[in-house]
Each structure stands twice: as C-alpha cells, then as structure tokens.
Write a protein that holds these residues in place. Structure first.
Motif, mmCIF file in Angstrom:
data_model
loop_
_atom_site.group_PDB
_atom_site.id
_atom_site.type_symbol
_atom_site.label_atom_id
_atom_site.label_comp_id
_atom_site.label_asym_id
_atom_site.label_seq_id
_atom_site.Cartn_x
_atom_site.Cartn_y
_atom_site.Cartn_z
ATOM 1 N N UNK A 209 5.295 74.598 33.924
ATOM 2 C CA UNK A 209 6.163 73.428 34.067
ATOM 3 C C UNK A 209 7.204 73.442 32.947
ATOM 4 N N UNK A 210 8.468 73.172 33.322
ATOM 5 C CA UNK A 210 9.528 73.122 32.311
ATOM 6 C C UNK A 210 10.395 71.888 32.537
ATOM 7 N N UNK A 211 11.242 71.596 31.568
ATOM 8 C CA UNK A 211 12.109 70.419 31.690
ATOM 9 C C UNK A 211 13.257 70.650 32.666
ATOM 10 N N UNK A 218 10.019 63.157 30.858
ATOM 11 C CA UNK A 218 10.217 64.014 29.669
ATOM 12 C C UNK A 218 8.996 64.030 28.763
ATOM 13 N N UNK A 219 8.312 62.880 28.647
ATOM 14 C CA UNK A 219 7.185 62.839 27.713
ATOM 15 C C UNK A 219 6.017 63.711 28.176
ATOM 16 N N UNK A 220 6.009 64.069 29.472
ATOM 17 C CA UNK A 220 4.944 64.945 29.952
ATOM 18 C C UNK A 220 5.287 66.421 29.777
ATOM 19 N N UNK A 221 6.568 66.757 29.870
ATOM 20 C CA UNK A 221 6.942 68.177 29.873
ATOM 21 C C UNK A 221 7.496 68.636 28.523
ATOM 22 N N UNK A 222 7.752 67.672 27.635
ATOM 23 C CA UNK A 222 8.286 68.030 26.314
ATOM 24 C C UNK A 222 7.398 67.474 25.204
ATOM 25 N N UNK A 223 7.461 68.133 24.059
ATOM 26 C CA UNK A 223 6.824 67.602 22.846
ATOM 27 C C UNK A 223 7.683 66.459 22.301
ATOM 28 N N UNK A 224 7.168 65.760 21.306
ATOM 29 C CA UNK A 224 7.927 64.627 20.752
ATOM 30 C C UNK A 224 9.247 65.072 20.122
ATOM 31 N N UNK A 225 9.329 66.348 19.701
ATOM 32 C CA UNK A 225 10.590 66.830 19.119
ATOM 33 C C UNK A 225 11.535 67.408 20.173
ATOM 34 N N UNK A 291 -4.118 67.488 30.160
ATOM 35 C CA UNK A 291 -3.990 66.139 30.747
ATOM 36 C C UNK A 291 -2.560 65.908 31.247
ATOM 37 N N UNK A 292 -1.567 66.329 30.448
ATOM 38 C CA UNK A 292 -0.164 66.175 30.874
ATOM 39 C C UNK A 292 0.091 66.979 32.147
ATOM 40 N N UNK A 293 -0.467 68.191 32.215
ATOM 41 C CA UNK A 293 -0.288 69.033 33.407
ATOM 42 C C UNK A 293 -0.923 68.379 34.634
ATOM 43 N N UNK A 295 -1.288 65.127 35.107
ATOM 44 C CA UNK A 295 -0.414 64.011 35.497
ATOM 45 C C UNK A 295 0.808 64.525 36.270
ATOM 46 N N UNK A 296 1.370 65.646 35.818
ATOM 47 C CA UNK A 296 2.514 66.240 36.526
ATOM 48 C C UNK A 296 2.095 66.701 37.920
ATOM 49 N N UNK A 297 0.925 67.317 38.013
ATOM 50 C CA UNK A 297 0.449 67.827 39.308
ATOM 51 C C UNK A 297 0.290 66.687 40.313
ATOM 52 N N UNK A 298 -0.142 65.512 39.839
ATOM 53 C CA UNK A 298 -0.255 64.358 40.741
ATOM 54 C C UNK A 298 1.137 63.909 41.183
ATOM 55 N N UNK A 299 2.088 63.840 40.235
ATOM 56 C CA UNK A 299 3.466 63.452 40.594
ATOM 57 C C UNK A 299 4.041 64.430 41.617
ATOM 58 N N UNK A 300 3.785 65.722 41.411
ATOM 59 C CA UNK A 300 4.340 66.755 42.295
ATOM 60 C C UNK A 300 3.512 66.954 43.561
ATOM 61 N N UNK A 301 2.383 66.268 43.685
ATOM 62 C CA UNK A 301 1.456 66.429 44.821
ATOM 63 C C UNK A 301 1.042 67.897 44.977
ATOM 64 N N UNK A 302 0.678 68.499 43.856
ATOM 65 C CA UNK A 302 0.400 69.934 43.852
ATOM 66 C C UNK A 302 -1.068 70.266 43.686
#
Ligand code: ZN
Length: 461
Positions: A209-211, A218-225, A291-293, A295-302
């Motif tokens: 997963x990338x931005x 953004x908070x799921x695919x990127x670090x705080x920086x 955990x972030x991955x 959450x993304x997988x649920x958003x993407x229905x993957x």
C-alpha cells in the motif's frame, strides 16, 4: 483419409489467415489505445495495480455483510509440535469468533499420519504447499526437473494427509528474494504431479500500500512524518543482500489470475521476515502496521494474506492482538478463511460454479488444454471484474457484477457453443468496448460488444 486431413488443414490455415488479417486491420485501434487486455493472453505476473479493475470481497465471499477477508498463513513447517506451540493462542482466539480456527500452514515435509494434523484439520486449518526442500531460489542452477520434483513431491505428500486437499502454494523466500518466475507458472504449477494432482492458488507476490491511492486515509498509509508506512519494508539502495526486491505489486489487495489457470492471492507487505530485516525481532511497529493494513483492506474491500513464521520475527501475541483489533473495530465485516475455503468460495460465488479456472487435469492434459475457458475482465468498464465463460464444456455466458445491489447479472451469447475456446480478448474498436476471438478446429469468429449485445463481424459490418 489423408485428403480430408489436407482439406481440414487448408481450412484451418484459411481461418488462421483470415483471423490474422482481421487482427492486422484492427492494429491501428490497438496501437492507439494500447491493449489493456493483453495480460489475458500472457503469462503475466505483475499486471495489476491501482487503476486495474477490482475484484472485491463481496464478489466472491458469498456472505452478506463481509467486506474483507484475512488469510493467516504460516510458512516452513516440518515439526508439527513447534507449530502447535506457536499457533495455539492464535487458534484459541480465532475459535472465539465462530468456533473455527482458519489458518493455512505452508508445509515443507510432514508425516501424513501425524496425529496433530487430524486435530488441526478438525479445527479448520488447511495444510498447503511450500516445497519439500525449500530451495532459494526454486529455479536455482537452471535445474527445472529438480525444481519440479521438490514441488511435486510436496503436493503429493500433503495430498496423502487424510481429509486434506491442498490448493495453495507459496514460493520459498518470496518475501526476501526475487524467487518468483514466469517459468514456475508455465512449467511447474501448470503441469500435473506424478500422482495427477495440481494446485489452484499461488500466494507469493507482495502487495504494497502506498500514498498513491487516494482512497486510503493518510494516517493509515503514512508515518507521522509523512514518509511511507509500508514502502519502508522494501529495501532499496542499501547495497545489502536483499536490495532490489521487485516481487511486488502496489495498491491491489485483490485476487487476480496468472496464466489463465492460477489464482494469485497477493500477500501483504510486510511479512514478519521483512519486519525483522528492517527493525528486529517482534518489533511493536509491526503490529501497528499490520493493524493499519487491515483497516485499509476493509476500506478497499480486499483480501489480506499474512506471511509469518514461528522464528521470533513476530510474536504470537501480536497475531492475537491483530485478531482482537479485527473483531473490535470491524466486527463481522472481516472474515477469517483458510486457502481451501477461499478457493471454494471463489469458484462458487465469483465464477458461478463449475470446475474452477483449471479443469480436470487427467482428462485435459497440460500445459495448455487444462484452461477451463474463464476470462476475468471488466466487460462494462465500471471498475469491477466480470466473468466470461466461453469454453465448449460450459454454456457460454457473461456475468456482470452489479455493485449497487451486490449481485450478478448473467447473460448468454449466441454462437459460442460452436467454438472450443476463446483465443483472444482485446480492445480493437474505437468505442473501447471489448471484442473476443472464438475458435474451433475449423472456424473462427470475432464477437464485438455493442451496448449490452455481442455481435459478430457479419452483424456489425
Ligand atoms: Zn519458507
């Protein structure tokens, strides 16, 4: 006898030439648009990405309310006792969800009559294939017979476990080295074992997963920086032994088809090996990123296929925490399955039943005649994969996914029953709609989609 053979040969060549001239006539259109469907004709491993049609979980899982699937798959098993000790807390946590413990164990070598195996199968695990000898890379030293042998012996060994039906393969070292090759799919996976067995799924290519994907917060695919959360696991410019890892796709957490007969279930980057390579054993950041991955997988229905080992690279408590997170945050939207269950659901609910992508290997010997005639493509260009089934053994039909109502609209098309195979799919017309070339021994026919009807060349011209 020889006369009729000659006549048939002439007829066949005549049709090949007429098909060829049609192809050439369409070349201007093809070169203008590029043929987005060329991967259907090729042994292509990495053709999917952010702009490819999706194959979302509601299309294949067959269970209302389920948005995403997680497949937990542990590698390298030789000693069932070690795996039982590592997995037990994970299995107990899974059983609290619905009484099942769906985990797939990618095994190297076990005694088929080991009592632990029957206990696991009863709980809902599946035992899958990872080669007997674990060579890295499998195709090392150009010794194809040796590579096929270590694969075949593993498929046949695990097929002798009573009650086990292996369907999936994971390439040794696929998360660290570029060990996956097109030759594996064409000359090993696509052929039978000495006992006449074959598999259905490969799960060796890593999705990152990338931005670049605007759907992902953004908070799921990127670090705080602002740096990439998942790309950091793919080494580059390090001059280390694992640099230049390219066994990846990006932003495509969906099953897809390789070489017409193999379902690829992409794995999630990072595996636990990729984590320890970057940040050491059992690092808490691995769980945060898993955990972030999820959450993304649920958003993407993957689908999220997790690669891990009982080697200390991740803790089994991290896996339990990941399951806790899935249940507490997403409830019944997330379904845990093993690979055999995933394949059965894909065949039934996505393909609409039948033999699956690959038909009976004894009746139709490989390498090419085991193609059951399904083609997966986005017929109506709405962004979701559809299914065309045109082989002579099944009724020619098109299944179009209806994302609003979450069901299928099935239509049949006339004329296809006279042909034995779909030879080619392409975008060869200026309207951008797909065309297909059907062929039998003596005939060939182009059908072009116009609106929601398939018309032959003679009807269209
Ligand atoms: Zn391995």
């Amino acid at each position: 006898m020889s006369g009729s053979c000659t006549a048939r040969r002439r007829l066949t060549w005549c049709h090949v030439l007429s098909s060829l001239s049609l192809l050439l006539a369409h070349t201007a259109c093809v070169s203008a648009q590029g043929n987005q469907l060329a991967h259907l004709d090729r042994n292509s491993l990495y053709h999917v990405g952010l702009n490819s049609p999706k194959l979302v979980t509601p299309q294949w899982v067959g269970e209302k309310g389920v948005e995403a699937v997680v497949i937990l798959a542990i590698d390298d098993m030789r000693d069932p006792g070690l795996y039982e000790a590592f997995l037990r807390p994970v299995l107990q946590r899974l059983k609290k969800i619905d009484g099942r413990a769906p985990v797939s164990i990618m095994a190297n070598s076990v005694r088929p009559d080991h009592p632990q195996l029957q206990s696991w199968l009863g709980e809902g695990l599946s035992i899958e294939v990872h080669t007997i000898d674990h060579p890295c890379p499998l195709l090392t030293a150009g010794d194809l017979p040796r590579a096929k042998s270590t694969y075949d012996r593993c498929v046949d060994l695990l097929g002798r476990i009573p009650g086990n039906r292996p369907v999936a393969f994971r390439m040794p070292c696929c998360d660290s080295l570029n060990t996956v090759s097109p030759r594996f799919f064409s000359e090993i996976f696509n052929r039978n074992t000495p006992a006449g067995n074959h598999l259905k799924i490969d799960t060796s290519i890593f999705n990152v997963f990338t931005s670049d994907d605007p759907d992902i917060p953004r908070e799921l695919v990127q670090e705080s920086d602002g740096s990439e959360r998942f790309l950091k696991y793919i080494p580059h410019n390090t001059d280390g032994p694992y640099d230049n890892f390219v066994n990846t796709i990006r932003n495509y957490p969906y099953p897809y088809v390789i070489n017409r007969t193999c379902w690829e279930f992409p794995c999630l980057a990072p595996s636990d090996w990729e984590s320890q390579n970057l940040q050491g054993n059992g690092n808490p950041r691995l769980l945060t990123d898993w955990k972030a991955a999820l959450d993304i997988t649920v958003i993407k229905q993957g689908v999220m296929c997790l690669v891990f080992h009982p080697a200390g690279w991740c803790q089994n408590s991290q896996l339990v925490e990941l399951i806790n997170h899935a249940v507490s945050k997403h409830g019944t939207k997330v379904k845990f399955l093993n690979f055999r269950e995933a394949h059965d659901r894909m065949t039934q609910h996505f393909l609409g039943g039948g033999p699956g992508l690959r038909r009976d290997s004894k009746a139709f010997p490989p390498p090419s005649k085991n193609d059951a005639g399904y083609r997966i493509l986005d017929i109506n260009r709405d962004g979701y994969q559809d299914v065309v089934s045109g082989a002579s053994t099944t009724k020619a039909s098109v299944r179009i996914w209806q994302p609003g109502s979450r069901n299928w609209k099935t239509t049949t098309f006339r004329g296809a029953e006279r042909f034995s195979e779909i030879v080619h799919f392409g975008i060869v017309r200026p309207n951008g709609q797909p065309s297909m070339l059907l062929r039998s021994q003596q005939q060939a026919l182009w059908l072009h989609l116009e609106g929601d009807r398939w018309r032959s060349d003679s009807e269209s011209l």
